[in-house]
Design an enzyme around this catalytic site. Sequence first.
Site, mmCIF file in Angstrom:
data_model
loop_
_atom_site.group_PDB
_atom_site.id
_atom_site.type_symbol
_atom_site.label_atom_id
_atom_site.label_comp_id
_atom_site.label_asym_id
_atom_site.label_seq_id
_atom_site.Cartn_x
_atom_site.Cartn_y
_atom_site.Cartn_z
ATOM 1 C CB SER A 70 -1.016 0.003 1.103
ATOM 2 O OG SER A 70 -0.022 0.167 2.495
ATOM 3 C CE LYS A 71 -2.959 5.081 -0.789
ATOM 4 N NZ LYS A 71 -4.372 5.442 -0.639
ATOM 5 N NE ARG A 72 0.558 0.186 6.011
ATOM 6 C CZ ARG A 72 1.392 -0.727 6.495
ATOM 7 N NH1 ARG A 72 2.492 -0.694 6.790
ATOM 8 N NH2 ARG A 72 0.710 -2.045 6.407
#
Length: 472
Positions: free
Chosen positions: A238-240
Amino acid sequence: MEVRTRFAPSPTGYLHIGGVRTALFNWLFARHNKGKFILRIEDTDTGRSTEEAVNVILDGMKWLDLEWDEGPFFQSKRLDIYKEHVEKLLSNGMAYRCYCSAEELKRRKEEAFKKGLKPKYDGKCRDRHDKPEGVSCVVRFKSPTSGTTVIRDMIRGNVYFDNSELDDLIIMRSDGMPTYNLCVVVDDFTMGITHVIRGDDHLNNTPRQVLLYNAFGNKPPQFAHVSMILGDDKARLSKRHGATSVTAYRDMGYLPEALINYLARLGWSHGDQEIFSMKELVEHFSLENVGKSSAVFNPEKLIWLNTHYIKEKDNEELAGLLLPFIEKMGYKAEGDKRLPLIVGTLKERVKTLEEMASSAEFYFKDDFEYDGKAERKFLKAENRELLISIKNGLSFLEPFDHNGVEGVFVKVMEETEKKLGKIAQPVRVALTGGTVSPGIFETIEAMGKEKTLMRLERAIEKIKESVAVQDV
RNA sequence: GGUCCCAUCGUCUAGAGGCCUAGGACGCCGGCCUCUCACGCCGGUAACACGGGUUCGAAUCCCGUUGGGACUACCA
């Protein structure tokens, strides 16, 4: 029978790396089997879908050269078809209207959860025949309460689900919009999809979908559920975890063939082979060689592939790809004849096009500052004559190419009885401002005669100044 | 919590009961090459999650444990 696969993203954000791999597998499977690859945009969630996101998906697919044969189809333009199918289920009793409000359902779910019961719909409206006035309703599919549904998955084998575990899922919302599970099923059989290759996260949805196929009297397609891509902490990517959108990789200067090659090898293999051209991928790809376990996304290996494809690409083409990155730094390079030569000096020493652009900056920037340490060490009085000799030699050189430049250096080496290293470094500092650059002969050739002489002169002057200062 | 999926070096993977003293690749470490930085080349490091079976023989088959993941929406 002709193989027909599809990629069906929902346009709610950017095009994710994981989505691209799913698209790639579908594309490869279709191409390998000489079938068709269909693109479908699943935009029934009107609240989250945007046109912007649709364009991002289309651009990404084009950049990666994942050409689709049909579509893009938009679910938002097929509402009548879904409605018609919902009516069909309603009229033959396989679906029913549910008048329970969302708040009520939420409350009941929480209660059930508290008591440790399954938080599934209790079937309150299942056999209801009245039509309360002024109360909105959803349409639910009447799932069988007993028996087993088997998914025959090409990657996972047979997977069994107890029908009693399945909920009476909502197939049409109170605002009349159909939901995902209904749309995929209707689309997939009306579009003649033969193989549904998609993420593992859909495996639990599949039994409901199979039940829907049955309800409509259609044979389910072949399923193949591919494992998810994980971040380095083993959690779903994911984005993180950093860059996960295709656009980001394009903007950082990754080559599409590198990303494709990387993603293909993530979860799929063909013996020990690591490097695959598109043609080879199409030739060798098969679902049997797709692994079952999830894979961690490893940026290091992507970089390695990117360096490989940069090295492999021819200079003219690479120059064209590099141009936007140079211009982004504020240099005018369009039409610069030196570009292919410049690219040639850099392609074996950079990881991305972005890095190549920043490494190439010295070719364009004339008023650079000398690196302090480098200047002190190499632009000193004793090297002044040396630079003058090189400059004189080069000023008569015609043609101004690698071999000629080398000849000039060899001559100066003989005259001064110095090794190349002693001569190359001062020249390098004079030309680039620092001690690191591509090979000195190729650097000079790519720099061009005019700029080379100009910069040598500048360094010679600089030494004169500092000598004068010392004398005082 | 329930359902389902998964489990070989740090990472991607090869492995279809004897070919496994477990192979390749990325990374990392060391060396060679060398005008700097790289490229390249050579070498090294490192894994079958655990416990039971089945079998003459298990990384491979079965069961369990543990660990990870997904789903459990009027999202897709």
